[in-house]
Scaffold this motif. Structure first.
Motif, PDB file in Angstrom:
ATOM      1  N   HIS A 126     -27.791 -26.602  31.325  1.00 11.80           N
ATOM      2  CA  HIS A 126     -27.268 -27.973  31.324  1.00 11.80           C
ATOM      3  C   HIS A 126     -26.877 -28.494  29.944  1.00 11.80           C
ATOM      4  O   HIS A 126     -26.336 -29.597  29.841  1.00 11.80           O
ATOM      5  CB  HIS A 126     -28.311 -28.925  31.928  1.00 11.80           C
ATOM      6  CG  HIS A 126     -28.647 -28.634  33.361  1.00 11.80           C
ATOM      7  ND1 HIS A 126     -29.842 -28.058  33.730  1.00 11.80           N
ATOM      8  CD2 HIS A 126     -27.939 -28.822  34.499  1.00 11.80           C
ATOM      9  CE1 HIS A 126     -29.863 -27.924  35.043  1.00 11.80           C
ATOM     10  NE2 HIS A 126     -28.728 -28.369  35.533  1.00 11.80           N
TER      11      HIS A 126
ATOM     12  N   GLU B 213     -23.208 -29.764  29.065  1.00 12.10           N
ATOM     13  CA  GLU B 213     -22.879 -31.036  29.710  1.00 12.10           C
ATOM     14  C   GLU B 213     -23.341 -32.219  28.860  1.00 12.10           C
ATOM     15  O   GLU B 213     -22.631 -33.213  28.706  1.00 12.10           O
ATOM     16  CB  GLU B 213     -23.545 -31.072  31.090  1.00 12.10           C
ATOM     17  CG  GLU B 213     -23.470 -32.389  31.810  1.00 12.10           C
ATOM     18  CD  GLU B 213     -24.275 -32.372  33.102  1.00 12.10           C
ATOM     19  OE1 GLU B 213     -24.579 -33.467  33.617  1.00 12.10           O
ATOM     20  OE2 GLU B 213     -24.616 -31.266  33.586  1.00 12.10           O
TER      21      GLU B 213
ATOM     22  N   HIS C 224     -31.315 -32.476  37.446  1.00 15.91           N
ATOM     23  CA  HIS C 224     -30.083 -32.487  38.234  1.00 15.91           C
ATOM     24  C   HIS C 224     -30.343 -31.824  39.600  1.00 15.91           C
ATOM     25  O   HIS C 224     -31.164 -32.293  40.359  1.00 15.91           O
ATOM     26  CB  HIS C 224     -28.949 -31.817  37.464  1.00 15.91           C
ATOM     27  CG  HIS C 224     -28.571 -32.536  36.208  1.00 15.91           C
ATOM     28  ND1 HIS C 224     -28.040 -33.810  36.195  1.00 15.91           N
ATOM     29  CD2 HIS C 224     -28.649 -32.166  34.897  1.00 15.91           C
ATOM     30  CE1 HIS C 224     -27.808 -34.191  34.953  1.00 15.91           C
ATOM     31  NE2 HIS C 224     -28.171 -33.214  34.146  1.00 15.91           N
TER      32      HIS C 224
END
Length: 437
Positions: A156, A159, A309
Motif C-alpha cells: 500500500h 498509494e 484497506h
C-alpha cells in the motif's frame, strides 16, 4: 558528560542543543523509535523482538495510539517487558509534552530496564519525537537515540506516497521514510517483482542512506534493529535544517480522523465479521487502519483483529486469554478518510451480545440456505455462535452432520417453531421474501 553545543543550521546557528560523547552514551539508555504508516506491521515487529530469546534485554515500551482508545498495548507480548506506557493522541504534536513526562517518569525506575522502544502512531512524523532527545536536557541525561526504524507496507505504500495533500500538510509516509535509519520493507509476499522494484525506487528516491531489509510478517533478527548506533544528527540536520526548531508544528490532514469505541461486555464476533466484510466492500479505500481486541461470548480467548484497506485478519488467539480478574471488554479503533463516525459506532454496537430469544431445548427452524429445517437448540454460545442446533435430518438423506450453527440471533437465521418436535424431518423451501444465510 552532557554539554551545551552550537549546531550549524543552514546559514545560522542553533543554540542549546544537547550533544553526547560516546562515553556518555554508554551510561545512558538506548531508545529505538519504531515508526511506519498505519498497518505496516509495527506491533507485529515489536512482538517478534519481545519474544526473541537472543537479545537478553528488558524493555520499557512506550505505545502511542492515534485514537482515544488504545488497542496495541493489549496485544503486546509481555515476555521481556518490564514496563508499558500508553500515550493517546499524536505524539509528534498534540501530546509531545506527554512523551517527555513519561520518559522522565521512567528514568526514576532505572535500572529496571535496559532499553526503550517507542512505537509511534502510524500518522506520526518521527522528527519531533527524535528531537526530544536533543532539546530536553533532563531527557538527554538518561537516554540517547539509537535509531529510527521505519516499517513500510510494500502493498500500500505507493498509494500513500503519491497521495496529494492540502497545502501545508505533511505526507507522513514520506517523512517516516526520510528520517529512517533502517527500513523494513514488509509484506513483500503480497506484491510481484515489478511492484517491488517500483517501491524500492520510490524509497531510495526519498532516503538513499538507510539500509533496506525485505521482510514478511515483520520477521527480522533483533540484532538488526537494536543497539545499532545508527542515528546521525549531522545527516538529519543536513537533510532537514529545521529539525531542531522546537517551534515547528505538524499539521495533519483534516479529512483523516479516528473512531474509537470501548465498552464492557461481549460481542457476537460472527456478526462482527459479517459487518466488517460489508464495510470492506463499500469503504475499503477510505479505511487506512482498523483493529480491535474483543471479548467473545463463549470463549476464554481474546479475539484480535486488524485490517488495512481490503486486507483483513482476525481470530481467537490462544496466546491472549482473559485473566480471571480481568474485565471482559471490547476495544475498537478505525482510522481513515471522511469516516462516518456515528454509522461506525452503531454498526459495532449492533454486534453487542444481548439476551438470547431461545434456550437449550427450544424447538426452532434453521435457515440452511435453500430452505428452513426443523431442529432443536442443544447449546448456546458455542464457539462464538449464539446457537448450536440439532437438525431433523431424514433418515435416508445424506448429510455431513446433523447439526448446524446459527451465526446471529435473528429471524434471518433462526426462528421459532410452535409445534412439537416430530419424529421425522420437516422442512419447507425459503420463499423469495425470505433471506438466506
Amino acid at each position: 558528560q552532557v554539554a551545551q553545543v552550537a549546531v550549524q543550521v543552514g546559514s545560522g546557528v542553533q543554540q542549546g542543543v544537547v550533544a553526547m560523547s560516546s562515553a556518555a552514551k554508554k551510561s545512558t539508555v538506548p531508545v529505538t523509535i519504531l515508526t511506519g504508516f498505519l498497518g505496516a506491521g509495527k506491533t507485529t515487529l515489536l512482538n517478534h523482538i519481545l519474544e526473541s530469546p537472543d537479545h537478553g534485554k528488558r524493555f520499557a515500551i512506550i505505545e502511542n495510539e492515534f485514537g482515544e482508545v488504545g488497542v496495541d498495548d493489549k496485544v503486546i507480548k509481555e515476555t521481556s517487558v518490564e514496563l508499558i506506557e500508553v500515550i493517546n493522541g499524536c505524539v509528534c504534536c498534540t501530546v509531545r509534552g506527554d512523551l517527555v513526562k513519561v520518559l522522565k517518569r521512567l528514568a526514576e525506575k532505572l535500572p529496571s530496564f535496559d532499553a526503550v522502544i517507542i512505537e509511534t502512531t502510524g500518522l506520526a512524523d518521527p522528527a519531533p519525537v527524535a528531537q526530544t532527545f536533543f532539546v530536553d536536557e533532563d531527557v538527554a541525561r538518561s537516554y540517547h537515540l539509537d535509531g529510527i526504524i521505519t516499517v513500510v507496507d510494500a502493498k500500500h505504500v505507493l498509494e500513500h506516497l503519491n497521495e496529494e495533500k492540502p497545502e501545508g500538510v505533511e505526507n507522513e509516509s514520506v517523512e517516516q521514510i526520510a528520517f529512517a535509519d533502517r527500513i523494513l520493507l514488509n509484506k513483500c509476499d503480497l506484491v510481484d517483482k515489478e511492484t517491488l522494484d517500483e517501491v524500492m525506487k520510490a524509497i531510495t528516491g526519498i532516503n538513499s542512506h538507510a539500509e533496506i531489509v525485505h521482510t514478511t510478517y515483520s520477521k527480522l533478527e533483533p540484532s538488526k534493529l537494536l543497539n545499532i548506533g545508527a542515528f546521525d544528527l549531522n545527516r538529519v540536520v543536513e537533510m532537514d535544517p529545521g529539525f531542531l526548531n522546537t517551534d515547528g508544528e505538524h499539521q495533519h490532514d483534516s479529512t483523516v480522523s479516528s473512531v474509537s469505541v470501548r465498552f464492557e461486555g461481549e460481542l457476537n464476533y460472527m456478526q462482527l465479521k459479517m459487518w466488517i466484510r460489508q464495510l470492506m466492500r463499500t469503504k475499503a479505500d477510505d479505511l487506512f487502519r482498523y483493529k480491535g481486541v474483543l471479548a467473545v461470548k463463549g470463549s476464554a480467548m481474546k479475539y484480535v483483529f486488524q485490517g488495512v484497506h481490503m486486507l483483513f485478519s482476525g481470530d481467537l488467539e490462544p496466546s491472549f486469554k482473559w485473566k480471571d480478574d480481568e474485565v471482559r471488554e471490547c476495544r475498537f479503533v478505525f482510522i481513515g478518510r471522511n469516516l462516518d463516525k456515528e454509522a461506525l459506532k452503531l454498526g459495532i454496537m449492533e454486534c453487542k451480545v444481548e439476551p438470547l430469544r431461545f434456550q437449550v431445548g427450544d424447538c426452532v427452524q434453521a435457515n440452511i440456505g435453500q430452505h428452513w429445517m426443523d431442529g432443536q437448540v442443544i447449546k448456546t454460545w458455542d464457539e462464538g455462535y449464539p446457537y448450536l442446533i440439532d437438525l431433523d435430518i431424514e433418515p435416508e438423506t445424506y448429510a455431513c452432520t446433523s447439526w448446524g450453527w446459527a451465526p446471529m440471533d435473528t429471524d434471518v437465521f433462526v426462528r421459532a417453531r410452535k409445534r412439537a418436535r416430530p419424529s421425522s424431518s420437516a422442512s419447507h423451501d425459503i420463499t423469495s421474501s425470505e433471506t438466506t444465510a
